[in-house]
Write a protein that holds these residues in place. Sequence first.
Motif, short mmCIF file in Angstrom:
data_model
loop_
_atom_site.label_atom_id
_atom_site.label_comp_id
_atom_site.label_asym_id
_atom_site.label_seq_id
_atom_site.Cartn_x
_atom_site.Cartn_y
_atom_site.Cartn_z
N ASN A 211 0.85 -1.19 0.00
CA ASN A 211 0.00 0.00 0.00
C ASN A 211 0.89 1.25 0.00
OD1 ASN A 211 -2.59 1.33 0.23
ND2 ASN A 211 -1.97 1.90 2.30
N VAL A 212 0.59 2.20 -0.86
CA VAL A 212 1.37 3.44 -0.94
C VAL A 212 0.44 4.64 -0.79
CG1 VAL A 212 3.22 2.47 -2.36
CG2 VAL A 212 1.20 3.44 -3.47
N PRO A 213 0.97 5.79 -0.33
CA PRO A 213 0.12 6.98 -0.20
C PRO A 213 -0.45 7.40 -1.57
CG PRO A 213 2.20 7.28 0.98
CD PRO A 213 2.34 6.03 0.18
N HIS A 214 -1.70 7.81 -1.55
CA HIS A 214 -2.41 8.14 -2.79
C HIS A 214 -1.68 9.21 -3.60
CE1 HIS A 214 -5.92 8.76 -5.41
NE2 HIS A 214 -5.56 10.03 -5.37
N ASP A 215 -1.34 10.33 -2.95
CA ASP A 215 -0.74 11.45 -3.69
C ASP A 215 0.60 11.07 -4.30
OD1 ASP A 215 -2.94 12.90 -3.01
OD2 ASP A 215 -1.95 14.12 -1.47
N ASP A 216 1.38 10.26 -3.59
CA ASP A 216 2.68 9.81 -4.12
C ASP A 216 2.47 8.95 -5.36
OD1 ASP A 216 3.65 11.08 -1.90
OD2 ASP A 216 4.40 9.28 -0.89
N PHE A 217 1.48 8.08 -5.30
CA PHE A 217 1.19 7.20 -6.42
C PHE A 217 0.79 8.01 -7.66
CE2 PHE A 217 -2.22 5.00 -8.81
CZ PHE A 217 -1.47 3.97 -9.36
N GLY A 220 3.64 9.85 -9.17
CA GLY A 220 4.50 8.93 -9.91
C GLY A 220 3.94 8.61 -11.28
N ILE A 221 2.62 8.41 -11.35
CA ILE A 221 1.96 8.15 -12.64
C ILE A 221 2.12 9.35 -13.56
CG2 ILE A 221 -0.28 7.76 -13.77
CD1 ILE A 221 0.64 5.29 -12.35
N ARG A 222 1.93 10.54 -12.97
CA ARG A 222 2.05 11.77 -13.77
C ARG A 222 3.47 11.92 -14.31
NH1 ARG A 222 -0.12 14.97 -10.18
NH2 ARG A 222 -2.20 15.11 -11.06
N GLN A 223 4.46 11.66 -13.46
CA GLN A 223 5.85 11.83 -13.89
C GLN A 223 6.29 10.75 -14.87
OE1 GLN A 223 8.46 12.36 -10.52
NE2 GLN A 223 7.46 14.27 -9.89
N SER A 224 5.55 9.64 -14.89
CA SER A 224 5.91 8.57 -15.84
C SER A 224 5.53 8.95 -17.27
CB SER A 224 5.19 7.27 -15.47
OG SER A 224 3.82 7.34 -15.82
N ASP A 229 -5.69 11.76 -19.22
CA ASP A 229 -6.95 11.09 -18.87
C ASP A 229 -6.70 9.83 -18.06
OD1 ASP A 229 -5.94 9.64 -21.00
OD2 ASP A 229 -7.87 9.38 -22.01
N VAL A 230 -5.54 9.20 -18.25
CA VAL A 230 -5.17 8.03 -17.44
C VAL A 230 -4.87 8.46 -16.00
CG1 VAL A 230 -3.46 6.19 -17.10
CG2 VAL A 230 -4.32 6.70 -19.40
N VAL A 231 -4.14 9.57 -15.86
CA VAL A 231 -3.85 10.11 -14.53
C VAL A 231 -5.16 10.45 -13.81
CG1 VAL A 231 -2.75 11.99 -13.25
CG2 VAL A 231 -1.61 11.02 -15.27
N TRP A 232 -6.05 11.13 -14.52
CA TRP A 232 -7.34 11.51 -13.94
C TRP A 232 -8.11 10.27 -13.50
CZ3 TRP A 232 -12.41 10.38 -14.57
CH2 TRP A 232 -13.33 11.23 -13.94
N MET A 233 -8.14 9.29 -14.39
CA MET A 233 -8.92 8.08 -14.15
C MET A 233 -8.42 7.33 -12.90
SD MET A 233 -11.31 6.34 -15.57
CE MET A 233 -12.00 5.04 -14.60
#
Length: 280
Positions: A211-217, A220-224, A229-233
């Motif tokens: 389990n990881v903190p929501h904002d960190d996750f 990370g997705i955004r920086q990848s 729309d994937v980030v939003w979803m």
Amino acid sequence: MQVQHHEKNITLVLGGTGKTGRRIAERLKQKGKVVRIGSRSAVPAFDWNNEKTWQAAIDGVSNIYISYTPDLAMPGAGDAISALVQQAKNAGAKRLILLSGRGEDEAQACEAIVQNSGLDWTIVRASWFNQNFSEGAFIDMVSNGAITLPAGDTLEPFVDADDIADVAVAALTEDGHAGQVYEVTGPRLMTFADIAKALSQATGREINYTNVPHDDFIEGIRQSGAPQDVVWMLDYLFATVLDGRNAHVAYGVVKAIGRPAKDFADYARDAAASGCWEVA
């Protein structure tokens, strides 16, 4: 003299290259049905973000399977569904099947648009797909043996895309499904730790859940470099939908097609056998 074949009874499968749409299109073709794929890569092309493309895709179809990308909870989805329903009516379509989101107020608003269309309608209401782990956002995590998500220990009855497709095909090809809301889930509640355990058993190697903190996750997705729309979803799914609101099993699969829903362990075994998680 050659008799002109009047190609009515065409089924338009919107999202026809996606997880559910691809399966639905395959099944309809196996039944000898005339299928038109609704996607940006199809001919004629269908793009949810460009209403000018819709008419050519809708023209002459009897049935439409509606899978809205990325999600009915997305701002503007209701306007798009309203416009699509109006075009479908104008084009003489008879039957609409909507893939909706379980526990999503915005999705239920879109359901109401379809239900009030004056056309035959069926709602297939689903949430988390098993195939997210083998064909979607989490496949690399499974391959790498580490599922790191902000899911806590929330329970979710993961549903199989094959079950969704079977229900939708029944609604598209059989009588008796008009006016039905089929809430479809798998047969049991599972945490993401349970998922990791089932995947470990299916693959024969250790797959851990952290389990990881929501904002960190999300960061990370955004920086990848993931599309916006994937980030939003993912932000919406983990922050809003995965809060326990769907922690109960529903029986739409049995109600629609008379057989139980596929268990996650069976899905995991079949997916492992396909080689989708093998690392080169």
